[in-house]
Design a protein around this motif. Structure first.
Motif, PDB file in Angstrom:
ATOM      1  N   CYS A   1      10.105  -1.386   5.340  1.00 52.19           N
ATOM      2  CA  CYS A   1       9.056  -0.528   4.784  1.00 52.19           C
ATOM      3  C   CYS A   1       7.678  -1.049   5.198  1.00 52.19           C
ATOM      4  CB  CYS A   1       9.152  -0.472   3.268  1.00 52.19           C
ATOM      5  SG  CYS A   1      10.488   0.582   2.659  1.00 52.19           S
ATOM      6  N   SER A   2       6.774  -0.125   5.454  1.00 52.35           N
ATOM      7  CA  SER A   2       5.444  -0.490   5.944  1.00 52.35           C
ATOM      8  C   SER A   2       4.558  -1.048   4.845  1.00 52.35           C
ATOM      9  CB  SER A   2       4.766   0.739   6.558  1.00 52.35           C
ATOM     10  OG  SER A   2       4.701   1.793   5.596  1.00 52.35           O
ATOM     11  N   ARG A   3       4.685  -0.500   3.635  1.00 55.17           N
ATOM     12  CA  ARG A   3       3.839  -0.942   2.536  1.00 55.17           C
ATOM     13  C   ARG A   3       4.532  -0.646   1.214  1.00 55.17           C
ATOM     14  NH1 ARG A   3      -1.257   0.625   3.860  1.00 55.17           N
ATOM     15  NH2 ARG A   3      -0.661   1.580   5.834  1.00 55.17           N
TER      16      ARG A   3
ATOM     17  N   ILE B   1       5.122  -7.300   4.564  1.00 56.50           N
ATOM     18  CA  ILE B   1       4.840  -5.948   4.088  1.00 56.50           C
ATOM     19  C   ILE B   1       3.450  -5.887   3.456  1.00 56.50           C
ATOM     20  CG2 ILE B   1       5.896  -6.391   1.827  1.00 56.50           C
ATOM     21  CD1 ILE B   1       6.943  -3.502   1.870  1.00 56.50           C
ATOM     22  N   ARG B   2       2.738  -4.764   3.651  1.00 58.95           N
ATOM     23  CA  ARG B   2       1.462  -4.553   2.978  1.00 58.95           C
ATOM     24  C   ARG B   2       1.737  -4.228   1.509  1.00 58.95           C
ATOM     25  NH1 ARG B   2      -2.961  -4.283   6.277  1.00 58.95           N
ATOM     26  NH2 ARG B   2      -4.134  -3.669   4.410  1.00 58.95           N
ATOM     27  N   ILE B   3       0.873  -4.750   0.627  1.00 58.38           N
ATOM     28  CA  ILE B   3       1.060  -4.589  -0.811  1.00 58.38           C
ATOM     29  C   ILE B   3      -0.247  -4.086  -1.408  1.00 58.38           C
ATOM     30  CG2 ILE B   3       1.708  -5.734  -2.967  1.00 58.38           C
ATOM     31  CD1 ILE B   3       3.932  -6.004  -1.066  1.00 58.38           C
ATOM     32  N   GLY B   4      -0.148  -3.223  -2.432  1.00 57.03           N
ATOM     33  CA  GLY B   4      -1.382  -2.783  -3.051  1.00 57.03           C
ATOM     34  C   GLY B   4      -1.179  -1.815  -4.191  1.00 57.03           C
TER      35      GLY B   4
ATOM     36  N   ARG C   1      -3.064  -7.734   4.501  1.00 58.75           N
ATOM     37  CA  ARG C   1      -1.849  -7.267   3.824  1.00 58.75           C
ATOM     38  C   ARG C   1      -2.133  -6.490   2.546  1.00 58.75           C
ATOM     39  NH1 ARG C   1       2.166 -11.355   2.048  1.00 58.75           N
ATOM     40  NH2 ARG C   1       3.390  -9.457   1.770  1.00 58.75           N
ATOM     41  N   ILE C   2      -3.387  -6.410   2.109  1.00 56.44           N
ATOM     42  CA  ILE C   2      -3.691  -5.842   0.794  1.00 56.44           C
ATOM     43  C   ILE C   2      -4.327  -4.467   0.927  1.00 56.44           C
ATOM     44  CG2 ILE C   2      -4.960  -6.165  -1.365  1.00 56.44           C
ATOM     45  CD1 ILE C   2      -2.667  -8.163  -0.908  1.00 56.44           C
TER      46      ILE C   2
END
Length: 331
Positions: free
Chosen positions: A42-44, A75-78, A106-107
């Motif tokens: 998954c990308s994010r 993975i990007r997280i936010g 990443r955020i």
């Protein structure tokens, strides 16, 4: 038809609290979910803000973002999103600016407008007794948050800002501010076509985004068979039916409790109409539907919301979608 292999696909986690479980159990599951969807490619991964809900944990997105970022590596997280009326712009800028410094590149900072609750006393408490935010106040809060990220926090690295919207008004604000747009097709699919057209027509480039960029959030429930997908989607159907009748959210039922629920004819029609615009079924059905939505909306990215009862079933849904994309790319 659009190839899904060419589009990033991410996850929206709404942390449903299972009947009979503690919220503490749900929040502990979020790290396992983050690691699993990262391994699936998954990308994010975004976290939604909710308050005073018997079905969804009241876990602040900034806290879950910090925990998941520390539990993963790629993975990007936010936030999907932080709700501007509930927070001071400086607080949001400081929190997500710090996260971006700790986890560079990443955020994500997704900003939305809704109160995150159907409970008016809770909504007023979040606003410290203030009246609901006006359009002008919301615009000012978003713009100030962006300015503060650069001028006050100034940590040398920034979160990637997104504006969440489910209407043409929200899409227009994203266009005016030059922000990438995350459109809540999973909430108001009837507004998607007009909202995206409005966004692309009005878009003004900015330091944050040079061209229109669209992430489409789609409710997605995938299982080995259409029948199993229907069973897994049952609990959320009960929640939606209650909302259609003007009732606030109720506890998230088990699939067995949902199967025994009696829906009115009107509720069934409304639910069928909504599901026709989302992605539910076996891998072939879901893959075909996601590809159709990506092509129809010209989305740059998809975000999948999978509000099913158990963590294992939620992960199975994502795993089946990921395998379908890897094996075929298109429906």
């Amino acid at each position: 038809m659009t190839s899904l292999t060419s589009l990033p696909v991410g996850a929206l986690e709404v942390a449903m609290v299972q009947t009979g479980a503690r919220a503490a159990d749900t929040v502990r599951d979020t790290a396992d979910f983050a690691r699993a969807v990262e391994e699936l490619g998954c990308s994010r991964l975004w976290y939604a803000e909710h308050h005073h809900s018997p079905a969804i944990g009241a876990f602040p997105p900034v806290v879950l973002t910090a925990h998941a970022a520390a539990s993963t590596s790629r993975i990007r997280i936010g936030s999907g999103g932080v709700l501007a009326p509930n927070h001071a712009p400086l607080t949001v800028a400081e929190q997500f600016g710090t996260l971006a410094a700790l986890h560079p590149d990443r955020i994500d900072l997704g900003i939305g407008r809704g109160p995150g609750t159907f409970h008016e006393p809770t909504a007023r408490a979040l606003r410290r007794g203030a009246d609901p935010t006006t359009d002008d106040e919301y615009r000012a809060d978003v713009a100030q948050t962006l300015r503060l990220l650069v001028d006050e926090v100034a940590l040398g690295t920034f979160p990637q800002p997104w504006l969440l919207a489910s209407s043409t008004a929200g899409a227009a604000l994203a266009a005016d501010l030059g922000l990438p747009l995350a459109f809540a097709h999973h909430i108001r699919p009837d507004h998607t076509e007009a909202g995206l057209a409005h966004y692309r027509d009005r878009f003004t480039p900015s330091r944050w985004c040079e061209r229109p960029r669209v992430l489409l959030c789609v409710e997605t429930v995938c299982a080995e068979t259409d029948e199993e997908a229907d069973r897994l989607a049952g609990p959320m159907d009960v929640i939606k039916a209650g909302l259609l009748q003007g009732r606030s959210e109720s506890p998230f039922p088990t699939p067995e409790e949902a199967a025994a629920h009696s829906f009115t004819a009107g509720e069934r029609r409304a639910l069928a109409g909504f599901k026709a615009q989302q992605a539910q079924g076996d891998p072939a059905t879901v893959g075909k539907r996601l590809a159709e939505l990506a092509e129809a909306t010209d989305a740059d990215e998809l975000l999948l919301a999978t509000p099913v009862y158990a963590l294992a079933d939620r992960l199975t849904s994502f795993a089946l979608v990921a395998e379908r994309i890897r094996s075929t790319g298109v429906a």
